[in-house]
Motif scaffolding. Structure first.
Motif, PDB file in Angstrom:
ATOM      1  N   ARG A 186       0.837  -1.211   0.000  1.00  0.00           N
ATOM      2  CA  ARG A 186       0.000   0.000   0.000  1.00  0.00           C
ATOM      3  C   ARG A 186       0.863   1.248   0.000  1.00  0.00           C
ATOM      4  O   ARG A 186       1.829   1.351   0.745  1.00  0.00           O
ATOM      5  CB  ARG A 186      -0.891   0.029   1.243  1.00  0.00           C
ATOM      6  N   CYS A 187       0.458   2.228  -0.834  1.00  0.00           N
ATOM      7  CA  CYS A 187       1.098   3.538  -0.764  1.00  0.00           C
ATOM      8  C   CYS A 187       0.214   4.527  -0.007  1.00  0.00           C
ATOM      9  O   CYS A 187       0.681   5.597   0.381  1.00  0.00           O
ATOM     10  CB  CYS A 187       1.447   4.060  -2.160  1.00  0.00           C
ATOM     11  N   ASN A 188      -1.038   4.168   0.175  1.00  0.00           N
ATOM     12  CA  ASN A 188      -1.942   4.895   1.077  1.00  0.00           C
ATOM     13  C   ASN A 188      -3.174   4.013   1.320  1.00  0.00           C
ATOM     14  O   ASN A 188      -3.204   2.856   0.908  1.00  0.00           O
ATOM     15  CB  ASN A 188      -2.326   6.278   0.528  1.00  0.00           C
ATOM     16  N   HIS A 189      -4.182   4.560   1.964  1.00  0.00           N
ATOM     17  CA  HIS A 189      -5.360   3.773   2.319  1.00  0.00           C
ATOM     18  C   HIS A 189      -6.107   3.249   1.097  1.00  0.00           C
ATOM     19  O   HIS A 189      -6.727   2.183   1.144  1.00  0.00           O
ATOM     20  CB  HIS A 189      -6.310   4.640   3.164  1.00  0.00           C
ATOM     21  N   TRP A 190      -6.031   3.977  -0.029  1.00  0.00           N
ATOM     22  CA  TRP A 190      -6.868   3.669  -1.190  1.00  0.00           C
ATOM     23  C   TRP A 190      -6.178   2.825  -2.263  1.00  0.00           C
ATOM     24  O   TRP A 190      -6.844   2.284  -3.127  1.00  0.00           O
ATOM     25  CB  TRP A 190      -7.360   4.971  -1.837  1.00  0.00           C
ATOM     26  N   TYR A 191      -4.863   2.750  -2.227  1.00  0.00           N
ATOM     27  CA  TYR A 191      -4.141   2.085  -3.318  1.00  0.00           C
ATOM     28  C   TYR A 191      -3.231   0.962  -2.818  1.00  0.00           C
ATOM     29  O   TYR A 191      -2.438   1.151  -1.884  1.00  0.00           O
ATOM     30  CB  TYR A 191      -3.278   3.094  -4.094  1.00  0.00           C
ATOM     31  N   LEU A 192      -3.334  -0.179  -3.508  1.00  0.00           N
ATOM     32  CA  LEU A 192      -2.441  -1.312  -3.285  1.00  0.00           C
ATOM     33  C   LEU A 192      -1.665  -1.500  -4.593  1.00  0.00           C
ATOM     34  O   LEU A 192      -2.254  -1.778  -5.643  1.00  0.00           O
ATOM     35  CB  LEU A 192      -3.248  -2.565  -2.942  1.00  0.00           C
ATOM     36  N   VAL A 193      -0.357  -1.357  -4.547  1.00  0.00           N
ATOM     37  CA  VAL A 193       0.472  -1.208  -5.744  1.00  0.00           C
ATOM     38  C   VAL A 193       1.300  -2.464  -6.017  1.00  0.00           C
ATOM     39  O   VAL A 193       1.878  -3.058  -5.110  1.00  0.00           O
ATOM     40  CB  VAL A 193       1.420   0.001  -5.562  1.00  0.00           C
ATOM     41  N   ASN A 194       1.357  -2.837  -7.294  1.00  0.00           N
ATOM     42  CA  ASN A 194       2.254  -3.911  -7.737  1.00  0.00           C
ATOM     43  C   ASN A 194       3.651  -3.307  -7.891  1.00  0.00           C
ATOM     44  O   ASN A 194       3.891  -2.486  -8.777  1.00  0.00           O
ATOM     45  CB  ASN A 194       1.771  -4.496  -9.064  1.00  0.00           C
ATOM     46  N   LEU A 195       4.583  -3.724  -7.044  1.00  0.00           N
ATOM     47  CA  LEU A 195       5.918  -3.128  -7.031  1.00  0.00           C
ATOM     48  C   LEU A 195       6.689  -3.376  -8.321  1.00  0.00           C
ATOM     49  O   LEU A 195       7.621  -2.641  -8.645  1.00  0.00           O
ATOM     50  CB  LEU A 195       6.709  -3.665  -5.835  1.00  0.00           C
ATOM     51  N   LEU A 196       6.307  -4.394  -9.072  1.00  0.00           N
ATOM     52  CA  LEU A 196       6.972  -4.678 -10.339  1.00  0.00           C
ATOM     53  C   LEU A 196       6.744  -3.560 -11.361  1.00  0.00           C
ATOM     54  O   LEU A 196       7.524  -3.404 -12.301  1.00  0.00           O
ATOM     55  CB  LEU A 196       6.469  -6.000 -10.920  1.00  0.00           C
ATOM     56  N   HIS A 197       5.661  -2.795 -11.183  1.00  0.00           N
ATOM     57  CA  HIS A 197       5.302  -1.761 -12.163  1.00  0.00           C
ATOM     58  C   HIS A 197       5.612  -0.350 -11.678  1.00  0.00           C
ATOM     59  O   HIS A 197       5.219   0.623 -12.323  1.00  0.00           O
ATOM     60  CB  HIS A 197       3.818  -1.871 -12.512  1.00  0.00           C
ATOM     61  N   VAL A 198       6.332  -0.226 -10.564  1.00  0.00           N
ATOM     62  CA  VAL A 198       6.689   1.096 -10.047  1.00  0.00           C
ATOM     63  C   VAL A 198       7.879   1.627 -10.837  1.00  0.00           C
ATOM     64  O   VAL A 198       8.922   0.980 -10.934  1.00  0.00           O
ATOM     65  CB  VAL A 198       7.040   1.022  -8.553  1.00  0.00           C
ATOM     66  N   SER A 199       7.732   2.817 -11.405  1.00  0.00           N
ATOM     67  CA  SER A 199       8.829   3.413 -12.175  1.00  0.00           C
ATOM     68  C   SER A 199       9.502   4.561 -11.430  1.00  0.00           C
ATOM     69  O   SER A 199      10.641   4.916 -11.733  1.00  0.00           O
ATOM     70  CB  SER A 199       8.316   3.924 -13.528  1.00  0.00           C
ATOM     71  N   GLN A 200       8.807   5.142 -10.438  1.00  0.00           N
ATOM     72  CA  GLN A 200       9.393   6.270  -9.710  1.00  0.00           C
ATOM     73  C   GLN A 200       8.723   6.409  -8.350  1.00  0.00           C
ATOM     74  O   GLN A 200       7.512   6.219  -8.213  1.00  0.00           O
ATOM     75  CB  GLN A 200       9.224   7.563 -10.512  1.00  0.00           C
ATOM     76  N   VAL A 201       9.529   6.739  -7.348  1.00  0.00           N
ATOM     77  CA  VAL A 201       9.013   7.002  -6.000  1.00  0.00           C
ATOM     78  C   VAL A 201       9.473   8.383  -5.580  1.00  0.00           C
ATOM     79  O   VAL A 201      10.675   8.673  -5.543  1.00  0.00           O
ATOM     80  CB  VAL A 201       9.519   5.957  -4.974  1.00  0.00           C
ATOM     81  N   THR A 207       4.836   6.526  -8.933  1.00  0.00           N
ATOM     82  CA  THR A 207       4.363   6.408 -10.316  1.00  0.00           C
ATOM     83  C   THR A 207       4.275   4.937 -10.687  1.00  0.00           C
ATOM     84  O   THR A 207       5.269   4.204 -10.603  1.00  0.00           O
ATOM     85  CB  THR A 207       5.291   7.147 -11.293  1.00  0.00           C
ATOM     86  N   VAL A 208       3.076   4.521 -11.103  1.00  0.00           N
ATOM     87  CA  VAL A 208       2.805   3.122 -11.437  1.00  0.00           C
ATOM     88  C   VAL A 208       2.159   3.073 -12.809  1.00  0.00           C
ATOM     89  O   VAL A 208       1.097   3.670 -13.020  1.00  0.00           O
ATOM     90  CB  VAL A 208       1.854   2.477 -10.400  1.00  0.00           C
ATOM     91  N   ALA A 209       2.804   2.379 -13.752  1.00  0.00           N
ATOM     92  CA  ALA A 209       2.276   2.240 -15.117  1.00  0.00           C
ATOM     93  C   ALA A 209       1.880   3.598 -15.697  1.00  0.00           C
ATOM     94  O   ALA A 209       0.838   3.746 -16.328  1.00  0.00           O
ATOM     95  CB  ALA A 209       1.084   1.290 -15.124  1.00  0.00           C
TER      96      ALA A 209
END
Length: 235
Positions: A186-201, A207-209
């Protein structure tokens, strides 16, 4: 089902590889489809990004296996490459194009089976696990690798995927339980992110896809820890 391509100009070795693949499939219960190419030029001209594994003879009379691999890599970054050679010295540069391994002629079946098991594990790990979503019209199977992120809104889960957006009833807690073992965080309460698709933090976003999602202060440290773990190091 594994989709395999073989580029080998010598018929005796093409036939040997196909026999080995058939035997391996029978012994391990693995379904395969394979296509043979007689030359590097034929492979490059006819190649489509549908293959999981590509066996490449390094020394061929027109376009070498190494040259063909470089051209293929421009179109397909995912296919697992395995070089075939009669001299190990020719395989030294194989890793420049992301080759996983090489087979040294003549190839014994036991050696082939051991190396092919490794290749198969790489393909399966890239493909990711499969989850089943319950839709109003029935069930849908979805590979975790195809999911970019999951968004919760009004008791609905929005799966943003390579196939488009899929909406199902559910809770974020349940989605997190199902996906946490597959490099999701999770990056916050509303989003669960696939770390394989993260391009920038960034400091307040991830940034995801191609989409920038808000990252909360509370989630930042755990998200960064999950990213570091997925990369096998620190960020």
């Amino acid at each position: 089902m594994l989709h395999i391509a073989i580029m080998e100009d010598e018929q005796v070795f093409r036939e040997q590889l196909t026999r080995y693949l058939q035997r391996y499939g029978e012994e391990h219960g693995v379904e395969m489809e394979y296509t043979c190419f007689n030359s590097g030029r034929e492979l490059v001209e006819q190649y489509r990004s549908i293959y999981d594994i590509l066996f490449l003879d390094i020394r061929t009379p027109d376009i070498s296996g190494m040259e063909a691999a470089r051209m293929i890599r421009e179109r397909d970054e995912e296919v697992v490459l395995v070089f075939i050679t009669s001299l190990a010295q020719y395989a030294i540069n194989a890793y420049e194009v992301g080759a996983l391994d090489y087979l040294l002629k003549p190839v014994a079946y036991e050696t082939f089976a051991m190396k092919f098991s490794r290749v198969r594990r790489r393909v399966e790990s890239r493909a990711g696990a499969v989850i089943t979503l319950t839709l109003p019209g029935g069930l849908k199977r979805l590979r975790t690798r195809e999911i970019y992120y999951v968004e919760v809104e009004n008791h609905n889960l929005h799966y943003h995927t390579a196939q488009g957006e899929i909406v199902v009833r559910g809770t974020m807690q349940r989605a997190e339980q199902e996906l946490s073992a597959h490099q999701f965080a999770r990056c916050n309460h509303w989003y669960l992110v696939n770390l394989l698709h993260v391009s920038q933090v960034g400091k307040t976003s991830v940034t995801v896809a191609g989409r920038e999602l808000e990252m909360s202060r509370r989630s930042r440290s755990s998200f960064l820890a999950a990213m570091a773990n997925s990369l096998g190091g620190e960020i």
